[in-house]
Design a protein around this motif. Structure first.
Motif, PDB file in Angstrom:
ATOM      1  N   LYS A  42       0.716  -1.068  -0.065  1.00 47.18           N
ATOM      2  CA  LYS A  42      -0.206  -0.033   0.086  1.00 47.18           C
ATOM      3  C   LYS A  42       0.942   1.178  -0.022  1.00 47.18           C
ATOM      4  O   LYS A  42       0.447   2.220  -0.747  1.00 47.18           O
ATOM      5  N   SER A  46       0.542   4.196  -2.739  1.00 43.98           N
ATOM      6  CA  SER A  46      -0.282   5.271  -2.375  1.00 43.98           C
ATOM      7  C   SER A  46       0.014   6.671  -3.020  1.00 43.98           C
ATOM      8  O   SER A  46       1.298   6.686  -3.494  1.00 43.98           O
ATOM      9  N   CYS A  51       3.605   8.113  -2.522  1.00 44.28           N
ATOM     10  CA  CYS A  51       3.505   7.864  -1.027  1.00 44.28           C
ATOM     11  C   CYS A  51       3.045   9.128  -0.478  1.00 44.28           C
ATOM     12  O   CYS A  51       3.959   9.952   0.127  1.00 44.28           O
ATOM     13  N   ASN A  52       1.822   9.462  -0.060  1.00 47.05           N
ATOM     14  CA  ASN A  52       1.398  10.235   0.890  1.00 47.05           C
ATOM     15  C   ASN A  52       1.678   9.989   2.054  1.00 47.05           C
ATOM     16  O   ASN A  52       0.567   9.403   2.789  1.00 47.05           O
ATOM     17  N   SER A 112       7.483   6.464  -3.896  1.00 45.49           N
ATOM     18  CA  SER A 112       7.197   5.978  -2.700  1.00 45.49           C
ATOM     19  C   SER A 112       8.411   4.963  -2.204  1.00 45.49           C
ATOM     20  O   SER A 112       8.475   4.522  -0.887  1.00 45.49           O
ATOM     21  N   GLU A 343      -6.374   1.277  -3.387  1.00 45.12           N
ATOM     22  CA  GLU A 343      -6.337   2.110  -2.423  1.00 45.12           C
ATOM     23  C   GLU A 343      -7.423   2.376  -1.474  1.00 45.12           C
ATOM     24  O   GLU A 343      -8.006   3.129  -0.943  1.00 45.12           O
ATOM     25  N   THR A 381      -9.050  10.838   2.900  1.00 43.59           N
ATOM     26  CA  THR A 381      -7.728  10.789   2.066  1.00 43.59           C
ATOM     27  C   THR A 381      -6.835  11.925   2.468  1.00 43.59           C
ATOM     28  O   THR A 381      -7.387  12.968   2.972  1.00 43.59           O
ATOM     29  N   ASN A 385      -4.714   7.757   7.078  1.00 43.33           N
ATOM     30  CA  ASN A 385      -4.532   6.458   7.412  1.00 43.33           C
ATOM     31  C   ASN A 385      -2.938   5.815   7.673  1.00 43.33           C
ATOM     32  O   ASN A 385      -2.921   5.019   8.560  1.00 43.33           O
ATOM     33  N   PHE A 386      -2.163   6.318   6.958  1.00 47.03           N
ATOM     34  CA  PHE A 386      -1.038   6.316   7.175  1.00 47.03           C
ATOM     35  C   PHE A 386      -0.314   6.722   8.660  1.00 47.03           C
ATOM     36  O   PHE A 386       0.216   6.192   9.368  1.00 47.03           O
TER      37      PHE A 386
END
Length: 403
Positions: A42, A46, A51-52, A112, A343, A381, A385-386
């Motif tokens: 993921k 992302s 990668c956020n 990412s 996602e 978003t 979540n990360f």
């Protein structure tokens, strides 16, 4: 010195790797079991592969407002580790980050892979083991230890850290150990809508729109995007997350009202009249009155059968009302949802009442810790979540290191 304890981390995603990366290798033997052939999948996809990592919101109270489920529990978690700490952690490992204008945070490399490398190197440097393609089938509590059964053989653990993500199979395993599972429903989905106003306009976007679901007395604002299937963009995704459970009960059949220009209809009417007075000879098709694309403007005229060549001075009251209604109070019927498989985020998972948020330990199982998407926690978003994964993982590692 007491002998090293064996920790098995089940799930090689963000939460699992960040926990391992912060554990003390002098105290623990750590093995990560990942069922896929690659870890951190993921993280990899992302933010379109950039990668956020997190979001530039450094006040824990404000940060919890982005979590439809888990906001109360996460407040104490974020007071101990928040996005500023995430930034420090990666930057001190030679991964410079940048804050974009919408406050999302990405690696400066726009890849990412930089984030993945930092996590993988940290785990490798501690000589922890990572086993791919190991699929856990059952966990059995035996006296002081856990027996972890997999298709590739059994493992024994003194401590289990459960960071499997939200797959139904992994929820079944933890349910069999006695944990209560809150039923999963999709969160963060786009609305399927068939309406002439949206037809042939995929890719058309609105910088700031408002969406209401009148029957639920709820609304959200933000960027909006017309897709092949209907409507998407942050405004839609946010409202889908907050109302995930209710919309599932409605079987994704409900009416929305869209204000494409985020202006009260009375203000829009004033603007239209003023423009009409100042430019009476201009054709309505060529009039740039509101902040929408020419294609969308033409579509409004077309579906209301207003001749674009008509001089604006000759617009009737009824025609003006139709234009304003389409811009500010357009009623649309949602007939289903579309989710992005990669996602995909779900609401549901391990019941939060059964987890101690001081250290993410299970209240039901000794020496058992739970974090990440397997919990009934989800966010809109933007890296949230990360951030929940990083913060929860940090609490687990610091608690265990201090034992």
């Amino acid at each position: 010195m007491s002998k090293k304890k064996r920790i098995i981390i089940i799930g090689g995603g963000a939460a699992g790797f960040f926990t391992a990366a912060n554990l003390d290798e002098e105290k623990f033997y750590v093995t990560i079991l990942e069922q896929n052939s690659d870890v951190l999948q993921k993280v990899k996809i992302s933010g379109g592969g950039r990668c956020n990592v997190t979001h530039a919101c450094f006040d824990p109270r404000e940060l919890t407002q982005f979590y439809p489920r888990g906001n109360r529990e996460l407040l104490s978690v974020f007071t101990k580790f928040q996005p500023g700490d995430t930034m420090d952690w990666f930057e001190s490992r030679n991964v410079p980050l940048k804050i974009e204008k919408d406050n999302r945070i990405f690696p400066e490399s726009d890849s990412s892979q930089s984030i993945m490398n930092a996590l993988i190197n940290e785990v490798r440097n501690k000589n922890f083991e990572v086993k791919n393609q190991v699929s856990v089938t059952e966990i059995i509590k035996e006296n002081e230890t856990y027996l972890i059964k997999t298709k590739q053989g059994d493992f024994i653990a003194d401590i289990v850290i459960y960071t499997t993500g939200s797959s139904p199979k992994s929820l079944k395993i933890i349910e069999n150990l006695g944990h209560k599972i809150v039923e999963q429903v999709p969160s963060l989905f786009t609305f399927n809508i068939k309406n002439n106003l949206l037809k042939d306009l995929p890719g058309t976007s609105f910088e700031n729109a408002e969406i209401r679901i009148p029957s639920l007395k709820t609304e959200e604002s933000g960027p909006l995007l017309i897709t092949h299937w209907g409507l998407s963009g942050p405004a839609v995704l946010k409202i889908s997350a907050w109302e995930a459970r209710t919309l599932a009960k409605l079987k994704y059949q409900f009416e929305i009202e869209v204000n494409f220009i985020s202006k009260p209809i009375s203000d829009a009417e004033e603007e239209l009249k003023e423009f009409k007075n100042q430019n009476p000879k201009r054709s309505i098709g060529q009039s740039k009155i509101f902040d929408v694309t020419n294609r969308f403007w033409s579509k409004i005229l077309e579906i209301n059968q207003i001749n674009p060549e008509k001089q604006i001075a000759n617009l009737s009251g009824k025609e003006m009302a139709l234009i304003l209604e389409n811009l500010c109070q357009k009623k649309l019927l949602v007939t289903g949802k579309s989710t992005f498989k990669d996602e995909f985020v779900t609401a549901g998972g391990v019941d939060l009442k059964e987890v101690n948020f001081k250290n993410m330990s299970s209240k039901i199982l000794p020496d058992f810790y739970i974090s990440g998407e397997v919990l009934d926690i989800d966010a809109v978003t933007g890296g949230f979540n990360f951030q929940a994964c990083w913060s929860e993982a940090w609490l687990i590692s610091q608690h265990l290191n201090a034992l």
